[in-house]
Design a protein around this motif. Sequence first.
Motif, short mmCIF file in Angstrom:
data_model
loop_
_atom_site.label_atom_id
_atom_site.label_comp_id
_atom_site.label_asym_id
_atom_site.label_seq_id
_atom_site.Cartn_x
_atom_site.Cartn_y
_atom_site.Cartn_z
N ALA A 64 14.13 14.29 -13.04
CA ALA A 64 15.28 15.14 -12.84
C ALA A 64 15.14 16.81 -12.81
N HIS A 65 16.07 17.47 -12.61
CA HIS A 65 16.12 18.93 -12.58
C HIS A 65 16.65 19.36 -14.05
N VAL A 66 15.85 19.92 -15.03
CA VAL A 66 16.35 20.04 -16.21
C VAL A 66 16.54 21.63 -16.50
N GLU A 67 17.59 21.98 -17.08
CA GLU A 67 17.78 23.41 -17.49
C GLU A 67 18.20 23.50 -18.93
N GLU A 80 11.37 21.03 -12.91
CA GLU A 80 11.73 20.41 -11.90
C GLU A 80 10.85 19.13 -11.72
N GLY A 81 10.97 17.78 -12.38
CA GLY A 81 9.91 16.91 -11.80
C GLY A 81 8.56 17.08 -12.78
N SER A 82 8.75 17.50 -13.97
CA SER A 82 7.68 18.18 -14.75
C SER A 82 6.90 19.31 -14.60
N ASN A 83 7.52 20.03 -13.71
CA ASN A 83 6.86 21.29 -13.08
C ASN A 83 7.73 22.54 -14.01
N PHE A 84 7.28 23.24 -14.58
CA PHE A 84 8.18 24.37 -15.22
C PHE A 84 8.23 25.60 -13.83
N VAL A 85 9.64 25.91 -13.87
CA VAL A 85 10.02 26.50 -12.79
C VAL A 85 10.36 27.94 -13.29
N ALA A 86 10.56 28.18 -14.23
CA ALA A 86 11.11 29.33 -14.98
C ALA A 86 11.36 29.38 -16.83
N ALA A 138 21.03 20.44 -19.34
CA ALA A 138 22.04 19.96 -18.28
C ALA A 138 20.76 19.32 -17.60
N VAL A 139 21.01 18.32 -17.20
CA VAL A 139 19.97 17.31 -16.44
C VAL A 139 20.69 16.92 -15.12
N LYS A 140 20.12 17.47 -13.87
CA LYS A 140 20.78 17.42 -12.52
C LYS A 140 19.81 16.45 -11.86
N ASN A 141 20.50 15.80 -10.70
CA ASN A 141 19.88 14.95 -9.80
C ASN A 141 19.13 14.02 -10.29
N LEU A 142 19.33 12.96 -11.09
CA LEU A 142 18.55 12.03 -11.52
C LEU A 142 17.94 11.31 -10.71
#
Length: 617
Positions: free
Chosen positions: A108-111, A128-134, A147-151
């Motif tokens: 998922a996308h996690v914030e 996003e999918g185990s990849n740290f974006v920011a 917040a867990v988005k787009n499971l």
Amino acid sequence: MADIIQLLPDHVANQIAAGEVVQRPASVVKELMENAIDAGATTIKLIIKDAGKTLVQVIDDGKGMSVTDARLSFERHATSKIRSADDLFQLHTKGFRGEALASIAAIAHVELKTKQEQEDVGTCIEIEGSNFVAQEVVVTPKGTSIAVKNLFFNIPARRNFLKSNTVELRHVIDEFHRVVLAHPNISFSFFNNGSNIFNLPTSNYRQRIVNIFGAKTNEKLVPVEEDTEVLKISGFVGKPEFAKKTRGEQYFFVNDRFIKSAYLNHAISSAFDGLLKGGTHPSYFLNLTVNPQTIDINIHPTKTEIKFDDEHTLYALLRSAVKHSLGQFNIAPVLDFDRDSTLDTPYNYKANGVSSPKVEVDKSFNPFKDSTNLGGNHPRTFKTQIPNNWDGLYVGLESKGNDFQKDFDEVQFESEESTVSLFDDDKQLDQTYTTHQIHNKYIVSTIKSGMLVMDQHRAHQRVLYEEFLQNMTVNKAASQQLLFPLYLHFTPQELVLIKQLQTDLEHTGFVFSNILNESVEIIGVPVSVPESEVSIILEQLISDVENEVPDSHFSATDLLAKSMAKSLAIKTGQSLEKDEQEHLVNRLFACKEPNVSPTNRKTFITMSVDELDKKFI
């Protein structure tokens, strides 16, 4: 020969692990809320969209995390609760494996936004999918917001296995109930697509149950309290007269953790033995407190199953405690020889003396006054008054008798009104086959090739299903008006479903005059539905809508017809007359699909004479 065993990449291993932890949006809700409780939160807010498929967000006012902890929390098997294997048997927290956030972030996308109380600013991390974006500094209140988005955005096959929003929302609400019932000392709120579903303030345990399941629940609860060296029991059970057809309101909590246990559930059922109607299940909300060293929580991925050291002792204590409470509050019958209070002396007469009854005798009375005494041992004879005109008493009797006979011969009897029979008598006489009922379950009938064995319950389901479906889709069914309105009480979530199905229910013959916050007023029911069965039908319907997966290929009308047919069909064990048996056979073979029930199970089997002959070889 080349080596064939390889180590899995991290992102693949995380997705496999996520399959154990995250099965649906409700799994995310459970993990995030339990983390908030472990963080010492006093107020927790749950926000979901599209039953959790688009968004699951949990906001708490707990202790928060530092920058390093926030980044480390998404690593596999990273936890603050376990230091050694021995700690697994001293657990007082919810999460302890350290795999929940890592598994969720893999699919998922996690914030994450978090801040500790002593810090001026917090931390925001996006994955996003185990990849740290920011990862950046952010202004946020004390506590944590995840917040867990787009499971399942990166696993389309898993996303396709999710059910409709109605079913997934039901699972989310179930998980929410399990968490909030275990912690009445924490305030919870729940928002779905912008609307507030639950707003639960801090309260005692009884009030928390009432706030969730409606004000009418208060009168249904019987308190259970027992404190021993092995087990401490507290909570409530429902009164037998309010038992339901479904197992929805059954909650066991062991050390504030929801569990499922068929063994302990049997202990409750045995305590209610003889008090419940057939096919109903008692409600219970019970907290069990045991020594953490006597249980093993780490035997199931969802941690809803627990292994006890001594289950037999817990079974006996639980059964006795519930049985004692039912007897203590006069719910269960007890052996009592109390006298009838109506036989007691009235209060106003207790001081009065007792007067003996007096018997008065007429001393001048002589029964032999008119008799003639012949003396000695001869019997006495008494005078008989004979009328002087005795011979005139019979004058004209013969003529009266003849007239009476004549009048009687002229009497004309009113013929009975001819009524239309449900069955054609002439047709029945022409039939060469007969029916027999076996064990009040199967109907056996002869056919040309051999014999037919029909399941009466499934066959009647098929007949009623097609009848209801036709009423709802082709024409409006007839309704019978009730003399007095019928008031039924439901939880707010159940009333939402009833409102969604109101139009289809009205096509079957139900007439709703009013739907309030916690009750429904019904003034008309279908002709074939007894008034006493209405509540059972609606409860079964709500359960079917919540659990029987009405996907896109499932219409609400079809589900409603199935549910009503299941509730009203002839039950196994019901005796049928010959006419009823034959009528059911005829109606079944007049259906479009007589071979299977609405749930695609066989309604009948046939056996030829040749097959019967082979049985005797």
